[in-house]
Design an enzyme around this catalytic site. Sequence first.
Site, PDB file in Angstrom:
ATOM      1  N   HIS A 157      43.663  34.583  32.932  1.00 43.90           N
ATOM      2  CA  HIS A 157      43.913  33.781  33.999  1.00 43.90           C
ATOM      3  C   HIS A 157      43.194  32.460  33.798  1.00 43.90           C
ATOM      4  O   HIS A 157      42.071  32.395  33.898  1.00 43.90           O
ATOM      5  CB  HIS A 157      43.289  34.357  35.588  1.00 43.90           C
ATOM      6  CG  HIS A 157      44.109  33.685  36.577  1.00 43.90           C
ATOM      7  ND1 HIS A 157      45.396  33.341  36.798  1.00 43.90           N
ATOM      8  CD2 HIS A 157      43.251  33.312  37.751  1.00 43.90           C
ATOM      9  CE1 HIS A 157      45.379  32.626  38.020  1.00 43.90           C
ATOM     10  NE2 HIS A 157      44.025  32.801  38.508  1.00 43.90           N
ATOM     11  N   GLU A 177      44.758  43.579  36.340  1.00 44.88           N
ATOM     12  CA  GLU A 177      43.555  42.944  35.343  1.00 44.88           C
ATOM     13  C   GLU A 177      42.267  42.929  35.647  1.00 44.88           C
ATOM     14  O   GLU A 177      41.293  42.470  34.631  1.00 44.88           O
ATOM     15  CB  GLU A 177      44.296  41.166  35.323  1.00 44.88           C
ATOM     16  CG  GLU A 177      43.658  40.752  36.716  1.00 44.88           C
ATOM     17  CD  GLU A 177      44.283  39.306  36.780  1.00 44.88           C
ATOM     18  OE1 GLU A 177      43.492  38.321  37.498  1.00 44.88           O
ATOM     19  OE2 GLU A 177      45.365  38.715  36.356  1.00 44.88           O
ATOM     20  N   ASP A 210      50.114  34.832  33.292  1.00 46.41           N
ATOM     21  CA  ASP A 210      48.608  33.981  33.514  1.00 46.41           C
ATOM     22  C   ASP A 210      47.850  35.178  34.262  1.00 46.41           C
ATOM     23  O   ASP A 210      46.576  35.143  34.468  1.00 46.41           O
ATOM     24  CB  ASP A 210      48.813  32.837  34.029  1.00 46.41           C
ATOM     25  CG  ASP A 210      47.160  32.012  33.909  1.00 46.41           C
ATOM     26  OD1 ASP A 210      46.692  31.973  32.655  1.00 46.41           O
ATOM     27  OD2 ASP A 210      46.718  31.561  34.881  1.00 46.41           O
ATOM     28  N   ARG A 232      49.433  35.298  41.334  1.00 50.98           N
ATOM     29  CA  ARG A 232      48.441  36.613  41.424  1.00 50.98           C
ATOM     30  C   ARG A 232      49.265  37.713  40.860  1.00 50.98           C
ATOM     31  O   ARG A 232      50.658  37.730  40.837  1.00 50.98           O
ATOM     32  CB  ARG A 232      48.438  36.795  43.074  1.00 50.98           C
ATOM     33  CG  ARG A 232      47.508  36.017  43.802  1.00 50.98           C
ATOM     34  CD  ARG A 232      46.016  36.120  43.317  1.00 50.98           C
ATOM     35  NE  ARG A 232      45.156  35.072  44.093  1.00 50.98           N
ATOM     36  CZ  ARG A 232      44.494  34.181  43.446  1.00 50.98           C
ATOM     37  NH1 ARG A 232      44.596  34.074  42.117  1.00 50.98           N
ATOM     38  NH2 ARG A 232      43.918  33.545  43.927  1.00 50.98           N
TER      39      ARG A 232
END
Length: 152
Positions: free
Chosen positions: A115, A83, A78, A54
């Site tokens: 992600h 985001e 990632d 996260r």
Amino acid sequence: VKALGGTNVSQEVIFKTCDIIFLMMPLLPATKHTINEKVLPLLKKGVIIINTSRGALIETGALVSGLNSGIIGGCGLDVYENEAKYFFQDWSAKSIEDNTLVSLMGNNRVLMTAHQAFFTREAIDKIVSTTVDNLSNFLDGKRGSDLPNSVC
């Protein structure tokens, strides 16, 4: 962990001794900003930080500060704290307005991907089967806590 020869250690020991720190945990009030400004002086100089869980596990400002000072030698992301506006969107013909994101993307010590950690055959199969089960249970009249995957 112990059965495989591992040892439980404190977060402080991890910060001081590890060359690479992988963040693989849920985002909870206790884990939010696990990497933050207060932690930077505790980190082993040149540590590599990998976050595939996260974005908010890392306080983004602290990450940039750590990269700029050399405390953090590099990172693989990632996920990104802010985001939502950018990941899973086509920004090829637009300017990214988040200067911190632009800074991270242009840093040669940062590897950033949208992600993708969930994107395995097994994970997708599980997502699809859980969704089908949820719909089936709902159509059978189950509601609220009667649903096996209820979060309420």
